[in-house]
Design a protein around this motif. Sequence first.
Motif, PDB file in Angstrom:
ATOM      1  N   LEU A 182       0.834  -1.445  -0.024  1.00 20.57           N
ATOM      2  CA  LEU A 182      -0.001   0.004   0.035  1.00 20.57           C
ATOM      3  C   LEU A 182       1.038   1.096  -0.036  1.00 20.57           C
ATOM      4  O   LEU A 182       0.485   2.298  -0.251  1.00 20.57           O
ATOM      5  N   GLY A 183       2.109   1.152   0.448  1.00 20.73           N
ATOM      6  CA  GLY A 183       2.907   2.195   0.293  1.00 20.73           C
ATOM      7  C   GLY A 183       3.022   3.177   1.673  1.00 20.73           C
ATOM      8  O   GLY A 183       3.294   4.390   1.911  1.00 20.73           O
ATOM      9  N   VAL A 184       2.413   2.245   2.845  1.00 23.80           N
ATOM     10  CA  VAL A 184       2.625   2.949   4.062  1.00 23.80           C
ATOM     11  C   VAL A 184       3.928   3.197   4.377  1.00 23.80           C
ATOM     12  O   VAL A 184       5.015   2.516   4.388  1.00 23.80           O
ATOM     13  N   GLU A 185       4.226   4.594   5.112  1.00 23.77           N
ATOM     14  CA  GLU A 185       5.354   4.964   5.566  1.00 23.77           C
ATOM     15  C   GLU A 185       5.988   4.198   7.069  1.00 23.77           C
ATOM     16  O   GLU A 185       7.024   4.136   7.118  1.00 23.77           O
ATOM     17  N   TYR A 186       4.953   4.098   7.792  1.00 23.83           N
ATOM     18  CA  TYR A 186       5.091   3.553   9.150  1.00 23.83           C
ATOM     19  C   TYR A 186       4.390   2.544   9.585  1.00 23.83           C
ATOM     20  O   TYR A 186       2.935   2.639   9.103  1.00 23.83           O
ATOM     21  N   ILE A 187       4.828   1.411   9.944  1.00 25.56           N
ATOM     22  CA  ILE A 187       3.737   0.338  10.538  1.00 25.56           C
ATOM     23  C   ILE A 187       4.057   0.182  12.074  1.00 25.56           C
ATOM     24  O   ILE A 187       5.336   0.022  12.318  1.00 25.56           O
ATOM     25  N   GLU A 188       3.267   0.364  13.040  1.00 29.00           N
ATOM     26  CA  GLU A 188       3.343   0.056  14.273  1.00 29.00           C
ATOM     27  C   GLU A 188       2.650  -1.315  14.811  1.00 29.00           C
ATOM     28  O   GLU A 188       1.493  -1.341  14.799  1.00 29.00           O
ATOM     29  N   PHE A 189       3.399  -2.464  15.299  1.00 27.10           N
ATOM     30  CA  PHE A 189       2.777  -3.564  15.942  1.00 27.10           C
ATOM     31  C   PHE A 189       2.808  -3.129  17.456  1.00 27.10           C
ATOM     32  O   PHE A 189       3.639  -3.253  18.022  1.00 27.10           O
ATOM     33  N   ALA A 190       1.547  -2.664  18.016  1.00 27.45           N
ATOM     34  CA  ALA A 190       1.357  -2.065  19.104  1.00 27.45           C
ATOM     35  C   ALA A 190       0.997  -3.439  20.053  1.00 27.45           C
ATOM     36  O   ALA A 190      -0.312  -3.633  20.038  1.00 27.45           O
ATOM     37  N   ASN A 191       1.955  -3.948  20.736  1.00 31.56           N
ATOM     38  CA  ASN A 191       1.495  -4.920  21.666  1.00 31.56           C
ATOM     39  C   ASN A 191       0.632  -4.339  22.713  1.00 31.56           C
ATOM     40  O   ASN A 191       1.037  -3.433  23.180  1.00 31.56           O
ATOM     41  N   LEU A 192      -0.607  -5.071  22.982  1.00 30.59           N
ATOM     42  CA  LEU A 192      -1.604  -4.500  23.859  1.00 30.59           C
ATOM     43  C   LEU A 192      -1.052  -4.146  25.215  1.00 30.59           C
ATOM     44  O   LEU A 192      -0.044  -4.996  25.907  1.00 30.59           O
ATOM     45  N   GLN A 193      -1.325  -2.993  25.752  1.00 31.07           N
ATOM     46  CA  GLN A 193      -0.895  -2.505  27.066  1.00 31.07           C
ATOM     47  C   GLN A 193      -2.203  -2.952  27.838  1.00 31.07           C
ATOM     48  O   GLN A 193      -3.397  -2.619  27.579  1.00 31.07           O
ATOM     49  N   TYR A 194      -2.023  -3.317  29.272  1.00 38.85           N
ATOM     50  CA  TYR A 194      -3.300  -3.983  29.952  1.00 38.85           C
ATOM     51  C   TYR A 194      -3.780  -3.138  30.737  1.00 38.85           C
ATOM     52  O   TYR A 194      -3.112  -3.324  32.045  1.00 38.85           O
ATOM     53  N   TYR A 195      -4.394  -2.231  30.325  1.00 35.38           N
ATOM     54  CA  TYR A 195      -5.373  -1.130  31.299  1.00 35.38           C
ATOM     55  C   TYR A 195      -6.694  -1.198  30.603  1.00 35.38           C
ATOM     56  O   TYR A 195      -7.143  -1.747  29.687  1.00 35.38           O
ATOM     57  N   ASN A 196      -7.596  -0.756  31.631  1.00 39.79           N
ATOM     58  CA  ASN A 196      -9.059  -0.794  31.359  1.00 39.79           C
ATOM     59  C   ASN A 196      -9.700  -2.126  30.719  1.00 39.79           C
ATOM     60  O   ASN A 196      -9.569  -3.156  31.249  1.00 39.79           O
ATOM     61  N   TRP A 197     -10.176  -1.906  29.309  1.00 38.48           N
ATOM     62  CA  TRP A 197     -10.695  -2.944  28.977  1.00 38.48           C
ATOM     63  C   TRP A 197      -9.781  -4.111  28.678  1.00 38.48           C
ATOM     64  O   TRP A 197      -9.987  -5.257  28.633  1.00 38.48           O
ATOM     65  N   ALA A 198      -8.470  -4.112  28.255  1.00 39.60           N
ATOM     66  CA  ALA A 198      -7.520  -4.790  27.875  1.00 39.60           C
ATOM     67  C   ALA A 198      -7.220  -5.684  29.312  1.00 39.60           C
ATOM     68  O   ALA A 198      -6.946  -6.969  29.260  1.00 39.60           O
ATOM     69  N   LEU A 199      -7.325  -4.857  30.255  1.00 41.32           N
ATOM     70  CA  LEU A 199      -6.764  -5.650  31.510  1.00 41.32           C
ATOM     71  C   LEU A 199      -8.005  -6.726  31.944  1.00 41.32           C
ATOM     72  O   LEU A 199      -7.870  -7.699  32.458  1.00 41.32           O
TER      73      LEU A 199
END
Length: 381
Positions: A182-199
């Motif tokens: 797609l020609g994306v400049e940046y890709i961030e694989f954001a490993n989940l941070q365990y707060y709120n709903w993720a916790l």
Amino acid sequence: MPKESKGISLDGNGQPLWLTLELTYRCPLKCPWCNNPLDFKDYAQRELSTEEWKRVLREGRALGALQLGFSGGEPLQRDDLEELVAYADQLGYYTNLITSGIGLSEERMSALKNAGLKQVQLSLQSTKAELTDELVGARAHARKLEAARLIKAYGFPMVMNMPVGRQNIDDIDAMCEFASGLGVEYIEFANLQYYNWALVNRDELMPTLEQVRAAEATVNRWREKLDGSMTIYFVIPDYYEGRPKACMNGWGAIHLTIAPDGVAMPCQEARTIPGLEFESVRDKPLSWLWHESPLFRKYRGLDWLPEPCSSCSEKEKDFGGCRCQAFLLTGDASNTDPACSRSPHHHLVQEAVGSVTRPLRFRKPLYKRASSAVSTAFMED
Ligand code: FES
């Protein structure tokens, strides 16, 4: 003496270089790792008006903020987004839209371009429609792909953000292929941070160590293959690293977040910590909130650090880790972040990733609804 980095003061006596406006907690998606408060619905009637947000923008620039993120919830839920972007652009901000892509029509994309928007961060959960839709609790995949196409068609630099958990971590290879095509400049694989709903859903969302290592190897292969043509961010989750993250570059150092109701916070999760006083831009000048308020001064700098942090050689790198995580896992935000292997509470993190074998212990849920019930509720309503 203030600690300097590239001429920027990072000791908390400096400027709020990153201003994040959480315009609303409203969102059409139901992601079970959302970092919005569990009681997010209570805020819908208290959102700042257009004129109030404009005052925040003026006061933010006067404080020295340059980098501006329009976030949420889903910021496209606000009809005045384009007006606020245009106003911010006139004030000299570098504006960034942080969006799920839902609601990003060609008409709005064009209006945002004309308003002077500089960059777009789009979240995409996987390359597979069925998996994406299941993860966000809505038919969203096709609309997200269309949003990605529009963002590139209108010439925006783009950050593709993939929140990574157990269910989608094995799709990282395919996501790199898709983003580079797609020609994306940046890709961030954001490993989940365990707060709120993720916790609430941590047990279901946490990837295994084997998955994390395999993902890291995949990312390194793609970095080599692409040779810098697309920047790939991938940070090993702090639960696995034994080192705490330098959350927000330190409390009240360079990040300033304004919640939908105008409450100024050092990070998006801070309101989970009880006993702190949260004040709104409706009642106090932003300059006072940043420089003088007890909230921002509470954990600013290094003087407040407990042992073992205060005598640790890493303290200027990680500031004792994350205050919110320290509270959520130990019940006291002043403790060393349990992600640190030197924390006396580190066993809490080890138990969560399954590296400590113990008999099964039954516990009361942290919140009223048990994690599995929440997951089910998302898919049913
Ligand atoms: Fe609040 Fe880390 S998320 S300090």
